[in-house]
Scaffold this motif. Structure first.
Motif, PDB file in Angstrom:
ATOM      1  N   ASP A  63       0.880  -1.172   0.000  1.00  0.00           N
ATOM      2  CA  ASP A  63       0.000   0.000   0.000  1.00  0.00           C
ATOM      3  C   ASP A  63       0.911   1.213   0.000  1.00  0.00           C
ATOM      4  O   ASP A  63       1.543   1.522   1.012  1.00  0.00           O
ATOM      5  N   TRP A  64       0.976   1.904  -1.139  1.00  0.00           N
ATOM      6  CA  TRP A  64       1.971   2.968  -1.287  1.00  0.00           C
ATOM      7  C   TRP A  64       1.370   4.117  -2.076  1.00  0.00           C
ATOM      8  O   TRP A  64       0.791   3.927  -3.148  1.00  0.00           O
ATOM      9  N   ARG A  65       1.519   5.323  -1.538  1.00  0.00           N
ATOM     10  CA  ARG A  65       1.010   6.520  -2.206  1.00  0.00           C
ATOM     11  C   ARG A  65       2.045   7.177  -3.114  1.00  0.00           C
ATOM     12  O   ARG A  65       1.757   8.192  -3.738  1.00  0.00           O
ATOM     13  N   GLY A  66       3.226   6.618  -3.171  1.00  0.00           N
ATOM     14  CA  GLY A  66       4.263   7.171  -4.020  1.00  0.00           C
ATOM     15  C   GLY A  66       5.169   8.127  -3.273  1.00  0.00           C
ATOM     16  O   GLY A  66       4.911   8.523  -2.128  1.00  0.00           O
ATOM     17  N   GLY A  67       6.260   8.511  -3.927  1.00  0.00           N
ATOM     18  CA  GLY A  67       7.186   9.455  -3.322  1.00  0.00           C
ATOM     19  C   GLY A  67       7.872   8.870  -2.107  1.00  0.00           C
ATOM     20  O   GLY A  67       8.290   7.707  -2.095  1.00  0.00           O
ATOM     21  N   ARG A  68       7.965   9.685  -1.040  1.00  0.00           N
ATOM     22  CA  ARG A  68       8.642   9.260   0.183  1.00  0.00           C
ATOM     23  C   ARG A  68       7.684   8.692   1.211  1.00  0.00           C
ATOM     24  O   ARG A  68       8.091   8.448   2.362  1.00  0.00           O
ATOM     25  N   SER A  69       6.440   8.480   0.828  1.00  0.00           N
ATOM     26  CA  SER A  69       5.489   7.901   1.773  1.00  0.00           C
ATOM     27  C   SER A  69       5.858   6.448   2.051  1.00  0.00           C
ATOM     28  O   SER A  69       6.457   5.772   1.209  1.00  0.00           O
ATOM     29  N   ILE A 278      -4.055   6.244 -10.319  1.00  0.00           N
ATOM     30  CA  ILE A 278      -2.769   6.934 -10.192  1.00  0.00           C
ATOM     31  C   ILE A 278      -2.965   8.435  -9.996  1.00  0.00           C
ATOM     32  O   ILE A 278      -2.259   9.080  -9.218  1.00  0.00           O
ATOM     33  N   ALA A 279      -3.940   9.010 -10.704  1.00  0.00           N
ATOM     34  CA  ALA A 279      -4.122  10.463 -10.676  1.00  0.00           C
ATOM     35  C   ALA A 279      -4.938  10.942  -9.485  1.00  0.00           C
ATOM     36  O   ALA A 279      -4.978  12.152  -9.228  1.00  0.00           O
ATOM     37  N   ALA A 280      -5.586  10.044  -8.748  1.00  0.00           N
ATOM     38  CA  ALA A 280      -6.435  10.471  -7.638  1.00  0.00           C
ATOM     39  C   ALA A 280      -5.606  11.027  -6.494  1.00  0.00           C
ATOM     40  O   ALA A 280      -4.428  10.680  -6.317  1.00  0.00           O
ATOM     41  N   SER A 281      -6.230  11.895  -5.711  1.00  0.00           N
ATOM     42  CA  SER A 281      -5.512  12.486  -4.581  1.00  0.00           C
ATOM     43  C   SER A 281      -5.215  11.445  -3.497  1.00  0.00           C
ATOM     44  O   SER A 281      -4.209  11.538  -2.799  1.00  0.00           O
ATOM     45  N   ASP A 282      -6.093  10.468  -3.330  1.00  0.00           N
ATOM     46  CA  ASP A 282      -5.871   9.391  -2.359  1.00  0.00           C
ATOM     47  C   ASP A 282      -5.381   8.130  -3.063  1.00  0.00           C
ATOM     48  O   ASP A 282      -5.828   7.014  -2.752  1.00  0.00           O
ATOM     49  N   ARG A 283      -4.490   8.292  -3.995  1.00  0.00           N
ATOM     50  CA  ARG A 283      -4.051   7.196  -4.852  1.00  0.00           C
ATOM     51  C   ARG A 283      -3.341   6.107  -4.057  1.00  0.00           C
ATOM     52  O   ARG A 283      -2.787   6.351  -2.991  1.00  0.00           O
ATOM     53  N   ASN A 284      -3.381   4.934  -4.640  1.00  0.00           N
ATOM     54  CA  ASN A 284      -2.656   3.785  -4.103  1.00  0.00           C
ATOM     55  C   ASN A 284      -1.924   3.148  -5.284  1.00  0.00           C
ATOM     56  O   ASN A 284      -2.541   2.434  -6.095  1.00  0.00           O
ATOM     57  N   LEU A 285      -0.640   3.404  -5.396  1.00  0.00           N
ATOM     58  CA  LEU A 285       0.125   2.882  -6.520  1.00  0.00           C
ATOM     59  C   LEU A 285       0.236   1.364  -6.472  1.00  0.00           C
ATOM     60  O   LEU A 285       0.413   0.725  -7.515  1.00  0.00           O
ATOM     61  N   GLY A 286       0.132   0.786  -5.299  1.00  0.00           N
ATOM     62  CA  GLY A 286       0.144  -0.664  -5.197  1.00  0.00           C
ATOM     63  C   GLY A 286      -1.084  -1.274  -5.860  1.00  0.00           C
ATOM     64  O   GLY A 286      -0.987  -2.278  -6.576  1.00  0.00           O
ATOM     65  N   TYR A 287      -2.246  -0.655  -5.640  1.00  0.00           N
ATOM     66  CA  TYR A 287      -3.478  -1.145  -6.271  1.00  0.00           C
ATOM     67  C   TYR A 287      -3.433  -0.959  -7.785  1.00  0.00           C
ATOM     68  O   TYR A 287      -3.831  -1.843  -8.544  1.00  0.00           O
ATOM     69  N   ALA A 288      -2.921   0.197  -8.230  1.00  0.00           N
ATOM     70  CA  ALA A 288      -2.780   0.430  -9.660  1.00  0.00           C
ATOM     71  C   ALA A 288      -1.817  -0.574 -10.288  1.00  0.00           C
ATOM     72  O   ALA A 288      -2.045  -1.054 -11.408  1.00  0.00           O
TER      73      ALA A 288
END
Length: 327
Positions: A63-69, A278-288
């Motif tokens: 579960d990752w929002r990208g960047g340094r999260s 990917i473009a959503a504000s509450d994105r989850n790159l893991g799900y994408a």
């Protein structure tokens, strides 16, 4: 008289080896000489494409929002969420419907125009250009035109009003019952030209004497088309099936530019679903990434299935022909 003096052997030059008799022979390199020319493409494909695929598979378990999260491991939860998401199954259904309709229209339209333009048609070259134009024009360029045609005050409704069918006018793009139909019609319009190109080239390779022999035997145009021409372009049809399937699975540009997957996800596809995540504000790159992996597996599996079925069919036909059975 044979000389008893020892024979001198010339030292082997670089790239040469000497056998037991002292003869020189060229050494076989362990790496082919042309390998250096494919290294750039190999580095790009392995280092960029395949690395991205492997990395997407890796982050699909987080579960990752990208960047340094922080990357929180969630196991297969992203995949479970995908298969229990109603929007995912709507995208799968839309993909199947889009593939079936566009593929059928592409085959029928491509064969029809290719067969017609192989005959002597007045202004045939002009017709070829008109048919091929949708293939070479970028979707981003055509999307505003399609929106103008299908919107509430667009061309389609204007034509319906002009011919007395004003009761049929509606918001074609703005309602869930017709938005998918618009996307499919746009896909059909853009795919016929590509099918025409492939079928026209394949028909050019058919032996004219075979066609002439069919005419001598009394076969008409339809009989020649279905009995002689279509069996000889079957490989093109299989290739189009695979290409259309892959196109339907990764469809994004036309859908996003015209309907953005809406309204109410009625025209959602896997490509737009991944981009929205990917473009959503509450994105989850893991799900994408999990959606991307599922898309890749479906594309590869179905392509292999189509190829194996085609190979089995060709083997069965060849065996029947060899045995003298009419197939």
């Amino acid at each position: 008289m044979t000389s008893l003096a020892p024979r001198t052997v010339e030292p082997a030059r670089p790239g040469m080896q000497a056998d037991q008799g002292g003869r020189r022979r060229r050494a076989v390199p362990l790496i082919p000489g042309g390998f250096r020319w494919i290294i750039p493409a190999l580095v790009i494909s392995v280092g960029l494409i395949y690395y991205s695929i492997v990395y997407s598979g890796y982050i699909s378990f987080f579960d990752w929002r990208g960047g340094r999260s922080p990357m929180n491991p969630v196991g297969v939860d992203n995949y479970v969420e995908a298969f229990t998401d109603p929007v995912f199954w709507t995208a799968i259904r839309n993909t199947v419907v889009y593939f079936v309709v566009v593929f059928a229209v592409q085959v029928v339209g491509g064969v029809f125009f290719a067969a017609a333009l192989h005959s002597k048609v007045w202004l045939g070259s002009l017709y070829k250009v008109i048919i091929v134009i949708p293939v070479v024009v970028a979707p981003a360029t055509l999307a505003p035109a399609h929106i103008q045609v299908w919107q509430s005050n667009g061309t389609v409704n204007a034509i319906l009003d002009a011919i007395g069918l004003g009761a049929l006018t509606q918001s074609w793009i703005g309602q869930s019952t017709t938005s998918l139909m618009v996307v499919i019609l746009v896909g059909c319009w853009g795919s016929i030209g590509f099918g025409f190109i492939l079928y026209f080239g394949a028909m050019t390779q058919i032996d004219p004497e075979m066609i002439e022999a069919g005419r001598v035997d009394g076969a008409g145009n339809l009989r020649i088309l279905f009995s002689l021409v279509l069996p000889n372009v079957k490989a093109i049809t299989i290739s189009l099936a695979i290409l259309n399937l892959i196109t339907a699975l990764k469809l994004f540009d036309n859908v996003w530019l015209i309907t953005q997957g809406g309204p109410a996800h009625s025209s959602e596809f896997l490509g737009t679903m991944i981009y929205s995540e990917i473009a959503a504000s509450d994105r989850n790159l893991g799900y994408a990434s999990a959606l991307s992996v599922i898309l890749l597996v479906i594309a590869v599996a179905t392509s292999i299935f189509i190829q194996l079925r085609s190979r089995e069919r060709r083997a069965k036909v060849a065996k029947a022909v060899k045995a003298g059975v009419d197939v």
